[in-house]
Design a protein around this motif. Structure first.
Motif, PDB file in Angstrom:
ATOM      1  N   LEU A  15       0.944  -1.176  -0.049  1.00 20.19           N
ATOM      2  CA  LEU A  15      -0.014   0.153   0.004  1.00 20.19           C
ATOM      3  C   LEU A  15       1.104   1.278  -0.044  1.00 20.19           C
ATOM      4  CD1 LEU A  15      -2.924  -0.889   2.124  1.00 20.19           C
ATOM      5  CD2 LEU A  15      -2.892  -0.916  -0.116  1.00 20.19           C
ATOM      6  N   HIS A  16       1.944   1.366   0.848  1.00 20.70           N
ATOM      7  CA  HIS A  16       3.034   2.332   0.757  1.00 20.70           C
ATOM      8  C   HIS A  16       3.572   2.435  -0.746  1.00 20.70           C
ATOM      9  CE1 HIS A  16       3.120   4.033   4.657  1.00 20.70           C
ATOM     10  NE2 HIS A  16       3.059   2.646   5.278  1.00 20.70           N
ATOM     11  N   MET A  17       3.909   1.263  -1.278  1.00 15.15           N
ATOM     12  CA  MET A  17       4.363   1.419  -2.672  1.00 15.15           C
ATOM     13  C   MET A  17       3.338   1.917  -3.740  1.00 15.15           C
ATOM     14  SD  MET A  17       6.536  -2.117  -2.182  1.00 15.15           S
ATOM     15  CE  MET A  17       6.959  -2.189  -4.076  1.00 15.15           C
ATOM     16  N   ALA A  18       2.132   1.468  -3.543  1.00 19.11           N
ATOM     17  CA  ALA A  18       1.172   1.959  -4.510  1.00 19.11           C
ATOM     18  C   ALA A  18       0.944   3.474  -4.350  1.00 19.11           C
ATOM     19  CB  ALA A  18      -0.155   1.269  -4.330  1.00 19.11           C
ATOM     20  N   GLU A  19       1.036   4.241  -3.212  1.00 25.31           N
ATOM     21  CA  GLU A  19       0.965   5.565  -3.024  1.00 25.31           C
ATOM     22  C   GLU A  19       2.240   6.164  -3.543  1.00 25.31           C
ATOM     23  OE1 GLU A  19      -1.737   7.220  -1.666  1.00 25.31           O
ATOM     24  OE2 GLU A  19      -3.100   5.374  -2.294  1.00 25.31           O
ATOM     25  N   HIS A  20       3.134   5.512  -3.615  1.00 28.95           N
ATOM     26  CA  HIS A  20       4.570   6.315  -4.107  1.00 28.95           C
ATOM     27  C   HIS A  20       4.784   6.124  -5.337  1.00 28.95           C
ATOM     28  CE1 HIS A  20       8.895   7.198  -3.079  1.00 28.95           C
ATOM     29  NE2 HIS A  20       8.208   7.553  -1.769  1.00 28.95           N
ATOM     30  N   ASP A  21       5.200   7.370  -6.127  1.00 28.20           N
ATOM     31  CA  ASP A  21       5.213   7.439  -7.393  1.00 28.20           C
ATOM     32  C   ASP A  21       6.603   6.750  -7.969  1.00 28.20           C
ATOM     33  OD1 ASP A  21       2.920   8.746  -7.786  1.00 28.20           O
ATOM     34  OD2 ASP A  21       3.712  10.849  -7.717  1.00 28.20           O
ATOM     35  N   ALA A  22       7.647   6.683  -7.147  1.00 29.72           N
ATOM     36  CA  ALA A  22       8.754   6.213  -7.307  1.00 29.72           C
ATOM     37  C   ALA A  22       9.085   4.791  -6.668  1.00 29.72           C
ATOM     38  CB  ALA A  22       9.851   7.184  -7.183  1.00 29.72           C
ATOM     39  N   PRO A  23      10.311   4.035  -7.138  1.00 32.77           N
ATOM     40  CA  PRO A  23      10.581   3.002  -6.404  1.00 32.77           C
ATOM     41  C   PRO A  23      10.702   3.233  -4.879  1.00 32.77           C
ATOM     42  CG  PRO A  23      11.763   2.933  -8.458  1.00 32.77           C
ATOM     43  CD  PRO A  23      11.130   4.385  -8.292  1.00 32.77           C
ATOM     44  N   MET A  24      10.510   2.149  -4.080  1.00 32.76           N
ATOM     45  CA  MET A  24      10.819   2.308  -2.733  1.00 32.76           C
ATOM     46  C   MET A  24      11.933   1.515  -2.207  1.00 32.76           C
ATOM     47  SD  MET A  24       7.273   3.135  -0.936  1.00 32.76           S
ATOM     48  CE  MET A  24       8.156   3.569   0.735  1.00 32.76           C
ATOM     49  N   THR A  25      12.993   2.160  -1.592  1.00 34.37           N
ATOM     50  CA  THR A  25      14.187   1.098  -1.126  1.00 34.37           C
ATOM     51  C   THR A  25      13.691   0.406   0.089  1.00 34.37           C
ATOM     52  OG1 THR A  25      14.787   2.868   0.328  1.00 34.37           O
ATOM     53  CG2 THR A  25      15.766   3.030  -1.899  1.00 34.37           C
ATOM     54  N   SER A  26      14.374  -0.504   0.402  1.00 35.45           N
ATOM     55  CA  SER A  26      14.160  -1.473   1.354  1.00 35.45           C
ATOM     56  C   SER A  26      14.437  -0.442   2.964  1.00 35.45           C
ATOM     57  CB  SER A  26      15.340  -2.563   1.626  1.00 35.45           C
ATOM     58  OG  SER A  26      15.115  -3.477   0.453  1.00 35.45           O
TER      59      SER A  26
END
Length: 153
Positions: A15-26
């Motif tokens: 869900l955090h990733m879906a809300e984030h426009d860019a890749p998310m790091t670990s």
């Protein structure tokens, strides 16, 4: 008894990733989850093998969702996590000689199998898009509550 919270963590991360426009790091995901980045990488590896996410190395790298949220179900994620035990209930003795314990095991086996089938069927009906929509509704409601509280002051 330790509960397996990987499904909950994966949903939270996605869900955090879906809300984030860019890749998310670990590291970013670990802050969202309050978990160690190594645990995040290990858990996300299950999703990468299932082609739910992809990862890129480097400065602009990170994890990104590759699956369609409206087609991805809770059951798909459960399977991607290698089907962790749904219930923590188990037999006292797996191969009992006692006839009473054999009867108890048979009753538990049937009941737990039915309950697990029902749960997995329901998990197959809930998509990540459904969970994201619920989050959006809750977020909007909280925004209205905060706005109303400011107006009352």
């Amino acid at each position: 008894m330790k509960r397996d919270s990987r499904l909950s963590s994966v949903l939270h991360a996605l869900l955090h990733m879906a809300e984030h426009d860019a890749p998310m790091t670990s590291e970013q995901l670990s802050r969202c989850l309050g978990a160690n980045p190594v645990v995040v990488r290990r858990t996300m590896g299950f999703l990468r093998r299932a082609k739910i996410v992809s990862s890129d190395r480097g400065h602009a790298g990170g994890w990104r969702i590759t699956a369609d949220l409206s087609a991805l179900t809770l059951r798909d994620l459960h399977v991607a996590l290698e089907k962790p035990d749904v219930f923590a209930i188990g037999h006292r003795n797996e191969v009992p000689e006692c006839l009473v314990e054999q009867a108890v095991n048979a009753a538990l086996d049937g009941t737990l199998a039915e309950a697990e089938a029902l749960l997995l069927r329901r998990m197959g009906e809930v998509t990540l898009a459904d969970v994201a929509a619920d989050f959006a509704r809750r977020h909007a409601a909280r925004g209205h509550q905060n706005k109303d509280q400011r107006n009352d002051a």
